[in-house]
Design a protein around this motif. Structure first.
Motif, PDB file in Angstrom:
ATOM      1  N   PRO A   1       3.788  16.820 -12.860  1.00  0.00           N
ATOM      2  CA  PRO A   1       3.653  18.101 -13.576  1.00  0.00           C
ATOM      3  C   PRO A   1       4.339  19.262 -12.872  1.00  0.00           C
ATOM      4  N   LEU A   2       4.316  19.285 -11.532  1.00  0.00           N
ATOM      5  CA  LEU A   2       5.030  20.340 -10.808  1.00  0.00           C
ATOM      6  C   LEU A   2       6.537  20.220 -11.024  1.00  0.00           C
ATOM      7  N   TYR A   3       7.035  18.999 -10.957  1.00  0.00           N
ATOM      8  CA  TYR A   3       8.461  18.781 -11.206  1.00  0.00           C
ATOM      9  C   TYR A   3       8.840  19.238 -12.614  1.00  0.00           C
ATOM     10  N   TRP A   4       8.003  18.908 -13.592  1.00  0.00           N
ATOM     11  CA  TRP A   4       8.302  19.281 -14.977  1.00  0.00           C
ATOM     12  C   TRP A   4       8.229  20.794 -15.171  1.00  0.00           C
ATOM     13  N   MET A   5       7.355  21.467 -14.434  1.00  0.00           N
ATOM     14  CA  MET A   5       7.273  22.919 -14.519  1.00  0.00           C
ATOM     15  C   MET A   5       8.571  23.562 -14.028  1.00  0.00           C
TER      16      MET A   5
ATOM     17  N   PHE B   1       3.672   5.761  -5.623  1.00  0.00           N
ATOM     18  CA  PHE B   1       3.564   5.795  -7.085  1.00  0.00           C
ATOM     19  C   PHE B   1       2.493   6.796  -7.524  1.00  0.00           C
ATOM     20  N   ILE B   2       1.336   6.771  -6.876  1.00  0.00           N
ATOM     21  CA  ILE B   2       0.267   7.714  -7.212  1.00  0.00           C
ATOM     22  C   ILE B   2       0.699   9.146  -6.909  1.00  0.00           C
ATOM     23  N   THR B   3       1.397   9.345  -5.788  1.00  0.00           N
ATOM     24  CA  THR B   3       1.886  10.684  -5.436  1.00  0.00           C
ATOM     25  C   THR B   3       2.887  11.187  -6.466  1.00  0.00           C
TER      26      THR B   3
ATOM     27  N   LEU C   1       0.826  -1.207   0.000  1.00  0.00           N
ATOM     28  CA  LEU C   1       0.000   0.000   0.000  1.00  0.00           C
ATOM     29  C   LEU C   1       0.861   1.258   0.000  1.00  0.00           C
ATOM     30  N   LEU C   2       1.987   1.226   0.733  1.00  0.00           N
ATOM     31  CA  LEU C   2       2.893   2.368   0.749  1.00  0.00           C
ATOM     32  C   LEU C   2       3.487   2.616  -0.630  1.00  0.00           C
ATOM     33  N   LEU C   3       3.907   1.543  -1.323  1.00  0.00           N
ATOM     34  CA  LEU C   3       4.476   1.681  -2.660  1.00  0.00           C
ATOM     35  C   LEU C   3       3.439   2.217  -3.647  1.00  0.00           C
ATOM     36  N   ILE C   4       2.213   1.731  -3.539  1.00  0.00           N
ATOM     37  CA  ILE C   4       1.145   2.233  -4.411  1.00  0.00           C
ATOM     38  C   ILE C   4       0.885   3.705  -4.147  1.00  0.00           C
TER      39      ILE C   4
END
Length: 270
Positions: free
Chosen positions: A20-24, A12-14, A6-9
């Motif tokens: 998009p923020l990282y890419w900005m 991954f979702i986070t 559940l932590l890995l999932i």
């Protein structure tokens, strides 16, 4: 093992949500040619620090100031008008109050793009467009008021009725009990809801773009269009502008995230 999966999932979702923020921020640091390089790079080879240049060349201070004025005005009006309404809806229960709450929820469904044309016509006929920022404040207040009422109502529902009834027995009036008992106990929920209204109004675009004609009165979201031309777009400038605009909002949200989540979930089990 279940907790780890559940932590890995969740991570991954986070990561997908925050990409998009990282890419900005990444694009804001890239040069003009590196932005369009294929395959794309995930770290700038020659970082470009254009933040101060974009701030000065696009006069971002003026745009940010206009957004702040509108957000503060909307937050003030919504808080003054919506707090009493939320209190009444939480305490008086009958068929008419249920219908009023349903009507308020339906108002929240209406999008700004649907309402902007009749609002523009009405404001133009009564002369409000002569003060365009005030016109945007009124339009945005009407849009945000239902959300504020619904969230604040959940906060007032959590306050026990017995405290208010004890104040009435001790000789306090209904208004006195509201100001002396209800407001102090519900202040955290009111504060967090007001912060959400402020953040939503700070990023308002549709009404500002439609009701404000003068460029010097435009908000920061509309000012982003200055990087877009008929033949080409300055993507490095767009992302740099967006990074400057978004960073204070992200910091405020991270500092208040626990209170915001608790305010949104208040009364969810009632």
């Amino acid at each position: 093992m279940k907790r780890t999966i559940l932590l890995l999932i969740g991570l991954f979702i986070t990561a997908i949500y925050l990409f998009p923020l990282y890419w900005m921020y990444l694009t804001a640091l890239k040069g003009g040619t590196e932005i369009f390089r294929y395959p794309p790079t995930f770290w700038p080879s020659d970082p470009q620090w254009n933040f101060l240049n974009v701030w000065k060349s696009r006069d971002m201070g003026r745009y940010i100031w206009n957004s702040l004025l509108i957000a503060i005005g909307v937050t003030f009006l919504v808080t003054m008008l919506g707090t009493g309404c939320a209190y009444v809806l939480s305490r008086v229960r009958n068929i008419w109050m249920d219908l009023a709450l349903f009507a308020i929820l339906m108002m929240q469904v209406l999008p700004s793009s649907l309402m902007v044309t009749p609002i523009f016509v009405m404001f133009n006929q009564i002369g409000l467009l002569a003060s365009p920022r005030f016109a945007v404040i009124l339009a945005q207040t009407a849009k945000m008021l239902p959300l504020y009422i619904v969230l604040c109502r959940a906060t007032f529902v959590q306050v026990p009725r017995e405290l208010e009834e004890a104040a009435l027995v001790d000789g306090s009036s209904r208004i006195g009990a509201f100001f002396r008992i209800m407001l102090p106990l519900a202040r955290n929920g009111i504060l967090i809801t007001s912060v959400l209204i402020f953040l939503q109004s700070f990023g308002e675009y549709v009404y500002a773009r439609s009701l404000i004609a003068k460029n010097e009165l435009q908000t920061a979201t509309v000012g982003l269009q200055t990087f877009m031309g008929p033949e080409a777009n300055d993507w490095n400038g767009i992302m740099t502008y967006a990074a400057i605009y978004v960073t204070p909002i992200l910091i405020a949200f991270m500092l208040l995230q626990r209170r915001i989540v608790s305010g949104l979930t208040a009364g969810a089990l009632k």
